[in-house]
Design an enzyme around this catalytic site. Structure first.
Site, PDB file in Angstrom:
ATOM      1  N   SER A   1      -6.572  -9.203  -3.313  1.00  0.00           N
ATOM      2  CA  SER A   1      -5.654  -9.719  -2.291  1.00  0.00           C
ATOM      3  C   SER A   1      -6.060 -11.104  -1.799  1.00  0.00           C
ATOM      4  O   SER A   1      -5.421 -11.652  -0.900  1.00  0.00           O
ATOM      5  CB  SER A   1      -5.602  -8.733  -1.117  1.00  0.00           C
ATOM      6  OG  SER A   1      -6.913  -8.386  -0.715  1.00  0.00           O
TER       7      SER A   1
ATOM      8  N   HIS B   1       0.806  -1.232   0.000  1.00  0.00           N
ATOM      9  CA  HIS B   1       0.000   0.000   0.000  1.00  0.00           C
ATOM     10  C   HIS B   1       0.828   1.265   0.000  1.00  0.00           C
ATOM     11  O   HIS B   1       0.288   2.356  -0.139  1.00  0.00           O
ATOM     12  CB  HIS B   1      -0.932  -0.002   1.230  1.00  0.00           C
ATOM     13  CG  HIS B   1      -1.740  -1.250   1.325  1.00  0.00           C
ATOM     14  ND1 HIS B   1      -1.449  -2.274   2.201  1.00  0.00           N
ATOM     15  CD2 HIS B   1      -2.800  -1.667   0.611  1.00  0.00           C
ATOM     16  CE1 HIS B   1      -2.311  -3.254   2.030  1.00  0.00           C
ATOM     17  NE2 HIS B   1      -3.137  -2.930   1.070  1.00  0.00           N
TER      18      HIS B   1
ATOM     19  N   GLU C   1      -3.075   3.188   2.156  1.00  0.00           N
ATOM     20  CA  GLU C   1      -2.604   3.773   0.891  1.00  0.00           C
ATOM     21  C   GLU C   1      -2.809   5.294   0.899  1.00  0.00           C
ATOM     22  O   GLU C   1      -1.934   6.054   0.451  1.00  0.00           O
ATOM     23  CB  GLU C   1      -3.352   3.155  -0.294  1.00  0.00           C
ATOM     24  CG  GLU C   1      -2.863   3.732  -1.620  1.00  0.00           C
ATOM     25  CD  GLU C   1      -3.690   3.270  -2.813  1.00  0.00           C
ATOM     26  OE1 GLU C   1      -4.107   2.100  -2.844  1.00  0.00           O
ATOM     27  OE2 GLU C   1      -3.914   4.099  -3.715  1.00  0.00           O
TER      28      GLU C   1
END
Ligand code: SF4
Length: 316
Positions: free
Chosen positions: A270, A78, A130
């Site tokens: 993910s 991230h 992020e």
């Protein structure tokens, strides 16, 4: 009565190039340096991935300040703020950066726009790692915009030089609405082109849109802290189809299947394919043994790990 029970499997789904690279960086670092390899934050937002890597010797920490001086420290996919890099340097950490190249690109855009004297409107979720990392590249010039209402509320004159950037894993449709508000409100607005939503988020949302018309229920495999997986659930719900996030097969509630003929199934960027297979097994036990594929795009993007992990190790 619903038609014959079946599963429509969305493609693309599961791992993207950035997640594959981040996981392989830890695996290679463990091979090269041996455990423990410290990792700042969850390498990607999936509990199964984190648990597996932890069993192999990765040690996940919240801050680089928790890593012993001089140790190997991997930054998650991230991305991080520059002050994290500075702190790691001060602690003489051996940093290996697993920031997704598509996130690094947003960081570079932030720096470029801020140097040009613009106020940055960062579209994203303030609490997400992020966004924290991108924000940190121009903290004095950045305002986080979380939704359309937030864009309407911005207290800036219409002729302020502004630029927008976006988190990579947002909803394509919602982001378009937010950008439309900014375009209406500001006369001197620059942006990255369309937005920074990455190819993987875009493709996975498109694939959910493609399975929705064929599905009575949509299931998205992904952890509860996975932004792109949550957006996929929202995409299906916005189109009027019941949808749930399923962290793993054990969390599939059989009550959801009542009266359902076709289950649409996908997985966030993910979530490992292994977890999808587990959900397919449980669905088959409930009579959904027939599977069809709905593919909307081919993905052949590969991000390679840093050369220091792939070149031959120096002789002892
Ligand atoms: S979801 Fe997109 S930005 Fe995030 S790691 Fe994957 S490719 Fe990179």
């Amino acid at each position: 009565m619903p038609n014959r029970k079946k599963v429509v499997l969305a493609e693309p789904r599961s791992f993207c190039a950035g997640v594959r690279r981040a996981i392989s960086i830890i695996e290679l670092a463990l091979e090269r340096h041996g455990p423990p390899v410290y990792v700042r934050k969850e390498i990607v937002h999936n509990h199964h991935v984190v648990r597996t890597l932890r069993e192999r010797g990765a040690v996940f920490v919240d801050s680089e300040s928790e890593v012993p001086e001089g140790a190997v420290c991997v930054f998650s996919a991230h991305g991080v703020a520059p002050e994290v890099r500075d702190n790691a340097r001060a602690r003489r950490l051996d940093v290996i950066d697993a920031t997704c190249p598509l996130v690094s690109k947003v960081h570079q855009e932030a720096v470029r726009f801020a140097r040009g004297g613009r106020t940055l409107l960062l579209i994203g979720h303030a609490e997400h790692e992020e966004v924290e990392g991108t924000f940190g590249h121009a903290p004095d010039r950045t305002i986080v915009v979380e939704d359309v209402a937030g864009a309407e509320r911005l207290d800036l004159p219409a002729d302020t030089p502004v630029a927008y950037l976006t988190q990579t894993t947002l909803s394509v449709d919602e982001t378009r609405d937010i950008i439309a508000v900014l375009e209406r409100r500001f006369t001197d607005l620059l942006g990255p082109g369309t937005d920074d939503i990455c190819y993987a988020s875009q493709n996975r949302q498109d694939a959910v849109k493609a399975i929705v018309p064929r599905s009575d229920l949509v299931l998205v495999v992904g952890s509860r802290n996975s932004s792109n997986s949550i957006r996929m659930v929202e995409v299906a719900r916005r189109l009027g189809t019941p949808a749930h996030l399923v962290p793993d097969a054990g969390e599939l509630d059989p009550a959801w299947l009542e009266g359902v003929g076709t289950v649409g199934l996908s997985a966030g960027a993910s979530a490992p394919e292994e977890l999808v297979r587990g959900v397919l097994v449980v669905l088959a036990e409930h009579g959904y043994a027939h599977t069809e594929l709905e593919r909307v795009a081919e993905e052949d993007i590969v991000f390679t790990p840093p050369a220091r992990l792939t070149r031959p190790a120096p002789a002892p």
